[in-house]
Scaffold this motif. Structure first.
Motif, PDB file in Angstrom:
ATOM      1  N   LYS A  76      74.428 -13.146  61.327  1.00  0.00           N
ATOM      2  CA  LYS A  76      75.716 -12.747  60.851  1.00  0.00           C
ATOM      3  C   LYS A  76      76.825 -13.187  61.800  1.00  0.00           C
ATOM      4  O   LYS A  76      77.660 -13.892  61.440  1.00  0.00           O
ATOM      5  N   HIS A  77      76.627 -12.771  63.092  1.00  0.00           N
ATOM      6  CA  HIS A  77      77.389 -13.323  64.183  1.00  0.00           C
ATOM      7  C   HIS A  77      77.472 -15.070  64.199  1.00  0.00           C
ATOM      8  O   HIS A  77      78.505 -15.583  64.118  1.00  0.00           O
ATOM      9  N   ARG A  78      76.395 -15.573  64.100  1.00  0.00           N
ATOM     10  CA  ARG A  78      76.289 -17.222  63.923  1.00  0.00           C
ATOM     11  C   ARG A  78      77.061 -17.618  62.803  1.00  0.00           C
ATOM     12  O   ARG A  78      77.458 -18.935  62.846  1.00  0.00           O
ATOM     13  N   ARG A  79      76.784 -16.964  61.870  1.00  0.00           N
ATOM     14  CA  ARG A  79      77.780 -17.454  60.501  1.00  0.00           C
ATOM     15  C   ARG A  79      79.281 -17.526  60.693  1.00  0.00           C
ATOM     16  O   ARG A  79      79.890 -18.445  60.256  1.00  0.00           O
ATOM     17  N   ASN A  80      79.625 -16.987  61.772  1.00  0.00           N
ATOM     18  CA  ASN A  80      80.920 -17.115  62.244  1.00  0.00           C
ATOM     19  C   ASN A  80      81.471 -18.232  63.143  1.00  0.00           C
ATOM     20  O   ASN A  80      82.549 -18.404  63.389  1.00  0.00           O
ATOM     21  N   ALA A 103      73.561 -25.408  53.647  1.00  0.00           N
ATOM     22  CA  ALA A 103      74.536 -24.600  54.713  1.00  0.00           C
ATOM     23  C   ALA A 103      74.984 -23.180  54.100  1.00  0.00           C
ATOM     24  O   ALA A 103      75.046 -22.108  54.378  1.00  0.00           O
ATOM     25  N   MET A 104      75.383 -23.510  52.705  1.00  0.00           N
ATOM     26  CA  MET A 104      76.047 -22.255  51.916  1.00  0.00           C
ATOM     27  C   MET A 104      74.796 -21.583  51.453  1.00  0.00           C
ATOM     28  O   MET A 104      74.712 -20.388  51.259  1.00  0.00           O
ATOM     29  N   GLU A 105      73.680 -22.052  50.679  1.00  0.00           N
ATOM     30  CA  GLU A 105      72.513 -21.681  50.064  1.00  0.00           C
ATOM     31  C   GLU A 105      71.919 -20.488  51.001  1.00  0.00           C
ATOM     32  O   GLU A 105      71.632 -19.511  50.539  1.00  0.00           O
ATOM     33  N   VAL A 106      71.664 -20.956  52.479  1.00  0.00           N
ATOM     34  CA  VAL A 106      71.235 -20.038  53.249  1.00  0.00           C
ATOM     35  C   VAL A 106      71.720 -18.969  53.563  1.00  0.00           C
ATOM     36  O   VAL A 106      71.000 -17.698  53.846  1.00  0.00           O
ATOM     37  N   THR A 107      72.833 -18.621  53.339  1.00  0.00           N
ATOM     38  CA  THR A 107      73.665 -17.599  53.778  1.00  0.00           C
ATOM     39  C   THR A 107      73.885 -16.805  52.428  1.00  0.00           C
ATOM     40  O   THR A 107      74.609 -15.881  52.200  1.00  0.00           O
ATOM     41  N   GLY A 108      73.434 -17.188  51.078  1.00  0.00           N
ATOM     42  CA  GLY A 108      73.316 -16.524  49.953  1.00  0.00           C
ATOM     43  C   GLY A 108      74.390 -16.587  48.983  1.00  0.00           C
ATOM     44  O   GLY A 108      74.848 -15.862  47.964  1.00  0.00           O
ATOM     45  N   GLN A 113      80.211 -20.959  43.625  1.00  0.00           N
ATOM     46  CA  GLN A 113      80.888 -21.178  44.770  1.00  0.00           C
ATOM     47  C   GLN A 113      80.486 -22.514  45.377  1.00  0.00           C
ATOM     48  O   GLN A 113      81.512 -23.276  45.904  1.00  0.00           O
ATOM     49  N   ILE A 114      79.423 -22.644  45.540  1.00  0.00           N
ATOM     50  CA  ILE A 114      78.686 -23.960  46.105  1.00  0.00           C
ATOM     51  C   ILE A 114      79.396 -25.071  45.661  1.00  0.00           C
ATOM     52  O   ILE A 114      80.041 -26.066  45.960  1.00  0.00           O
ATOM     53  N   ARG A 115      79.513 -25.153  43.948  1.00  0.00           N
ATOM     54  CA  ARG A 115      79.845 -26.425  43.460  1.00  0.00           C
ATOM     55  C   ARG A 115      81.393 -26.595  43.626  1.00  0.00           C
ATOM     56  O   ARG A 115      81.662 -27.571  43.749  1.00  0.00           O
ATOM     57  N   ARG A 150      79.117 -29.713  57.051  1.00  0.00           N
ATOM     58  CA  ARG A 150      78.124 -28.532  57.036  1.00  0.00           C
ATOM     59  C   ARG A 150      78.298 -27.310  57.814  1.00  0.00           C
ATOM     60  O   ARG A 150      78.247 -26.241  57.545  1.00  0.00           O
ATOM     61  N   ALA A 151      79.037 -27.703  59.006  1.00  0.00           N
ATOM     62  CA  ALA A 151      79.600 -26.543  59.945  1.00  0.00           C
ATOM     63  C   ALA A 151      80.469 -25.949  59.615  1.00  0.00           C
ATOM     64  O   ALA A 151      80.628 -24.700  59.676  1.00  0.00           O
ATOM     65  N   PHE A 152      81.576 -26.578  58.673  1.00  0.00           N
ATOM     66  CA  PHE A 152      82.826 -25.919  58.481  1.00  0.00           C
ATOM     67  C   PHE A 152      82.817 -25.345  56.984  1.00  0.00           C
ATOM     68  O   PHE A 152      83.890 -24.697  56.572  1.00  0.00           O
ATOM     69  N   VAL A 153      81.936 -25.718  56.078  1.00  0.00           N
ATOM     70  CA  VAL A 153      81.872 -25.148  54.730  1.00  0.00           C
ATOM     71  C   VAL A 153      81.955 -23.838  54.447  1.00  0.00           C
ATOM     72  O   VAL A 153      82.749 -23.489  53.763  1.00  0.00           O
ATOM     73  N   GLY A 154      81.371 -23.238  55.535  1.00  0.00           N
ATOM     74  CA  GLY A 154      81.770 -21.712  55.260  1.00  0.00           C
ATOM     75  C   GLY A 154      83.025 -21.135  55.926  1.00  0.00           C
ATOM     76  O   GLY A 154      83.016 -19.832  56.021  1.00  0.00           O
ATOM     77  N   GLN A 155      83.738 -22.067  56.341  1.00  0.00           N
ATOM     78  CA  GLN A 155      85.123 -21.585  57.097  1.00  0.00           C
ATOM     79  C   GLN A 155      84.941 -20.675  58.259  1.00  0.00           C
ATOM     80  O   GLN A 155      85.494 -19.611  58.224  1.00  0.00           O
ATOM     81  N   PRO A 156      84.207 -21.037  59.115  1.00  0.00           N
ATOM     82  CA  PRO A 156      83.918 -20.093  60.369  1.00  0.00           C
ATOM     83  C   PRO A 156      85.174 -20.031  61.037  1.00  0.00           C
ATOM     84  O   PRO A 156      85.785 -21.035  61.075  1.00  0.00           O
ATOM     85  N   ARG A 157      85.273 -19.004  61.790  1.00  0.00           N
ATOM     86  CA  ARG A 157      86.667 -18.865  62.645  1.00  0.00           C
ATOM     87  C   ARG A 157      86.702 -19.753  63.759  1.00  0.00           C
ATOM     88  O   ARG A 157      87.606 -19.871  64.588  1.00  0.00           O
ATOM     89  N   ILE A 158      85.402 -20.208  64.216  1.00  0.00           N
ATOM     90  CA  ILE A 158      85.246 -20.797  65.529  1.00  0.00           C
ATOM     91  C   ILE A 158      84.202 -22.083  65.091  1.00  0.00           C
ATOM     92  O   ILE A 158      83.156 -22.031  64.576  1.00  0.00           O
ATOM     93  N   LEU A 159      84.611 -23.153  65.713  1.00  0.00           N
ATOM     94  CA  LEU A 159      83.886 -24.585  65.485  1.00  0.00           C
ATOM     95  C   LEU A 159      83.508 -24.992  66.788  1.00  0.00           C
ATOM     96  O   LEU A 159      84.381 -25.438  67.620  1.00  0.00           O
TER      97      LEU A 159
END
Length: 228
Positions: A76-80, A103-108, A113-115, A150-159
């Motif tokens: 969960k920490h790494r998803r951010n 990247a979205m599928e592995v987070t459920g 939402q993915i489409r 791929r890194a940004f699709v989950g809209q993390p607060r940190i990249l």
């Protein structure tokens, strides 16, 4: 957003990777970590991802002390924190869209939402016309854009980008840095570890220089300079 509080990291008994690092990175900043190989850049990134623990000191991310995060909560920490690497790390048997969707599928994430999200992020990185291409059909710059998407699709607060232009020519490197700048303008905190002196000097962002595991310079709108 990120705080290193007197952090030291030893490998073995006496190999110093980081020594008494004190660093604050504010929400929404763009920061370059620069220094020669072995200066401590990669160790800082691994500590932020909680791939290892500091020997001494404390690290806080988004107000939470990393030492207090249990093993089961590390994913969960790494998803951010979105991560971009020099070697792209794309799945060769998946298309551009499938790499980003994965990247979205592995987070459920839900299929609906993915489409919706994948086309949006591919438009952001300028790959709308490459949706159905496979990694081997793309240029190095295009592959890196997929990696960023791929890194940004989950809209993390940190990249975090670790040598994101290391395998790219100067012109392509400019485009990648402009993309990271665009993501930063959205509000994401961006940290770039790099040897690319020209890009650092052109971007004129905050520069934190490391040497021998210590911070030797921290400048707003700095340059790489020959001193590093």
């Amino acid at each position: 957003m990120i705080r290193f509080d007197n952090v030291t990291k030893l490998y073995g008994r006496d190999t110093i990777a980081l020594e008494k690092i004190n660093l604050d990175i504010e929400d929404g900043e763009f920061v370059f970590l620069v220094g020669q190989s072995g200066s401590g850049k990669s160790t800082m990134i691994r500590l932020l991802l909680k791939e290892m623990e500091p020997t001494a000191g404390a690290i806080h991310v988004r107000g939470q002390k990393l030492a207090a995060i249990s093993r089961r909560k590390i994913p969960k920490h790494r998803r951010n924190i979105g991560c971009v690497f020099q070697d792209y790390k794309l799945l060769p048997n998946k298309t551009v869209a499938e790499n980003v969707a994965y990247a979205m599928e592995v987070t459920g994430a839900r299929r609906r939402q993915i489409r919706m999200k994948v086309p949006q992020i591919l438009d952001l990185v300028g790959l709308t016309q490459k949706t159905d291409k496979y990694p081997h059909e793309l240029s190095g710059g295009e592959q890196q854009r997929v990696s960023i998407a791929r890194a940004f699709v989950g809209q993390p607060r940190i990249l975090i980008a670790d040598e994101p232009t290391g395998n790219l020519d100067p012109e392509t490197s400019v485009g990648i840095m402009q993309l990271l700048h665009r993501i930063n303008r959205i509000g994401t905190t961006v940290i770039v570890a790099t040897h690319d002196r020209e890009m650092v000097d052109v971007m004129r962002k905050r520069v934190v220089a490391l040497d021998g595991g210590r911070i030797v310079r921290d400048m707003v709108k700095g340059a790489y300079s020959d001193e590093v």
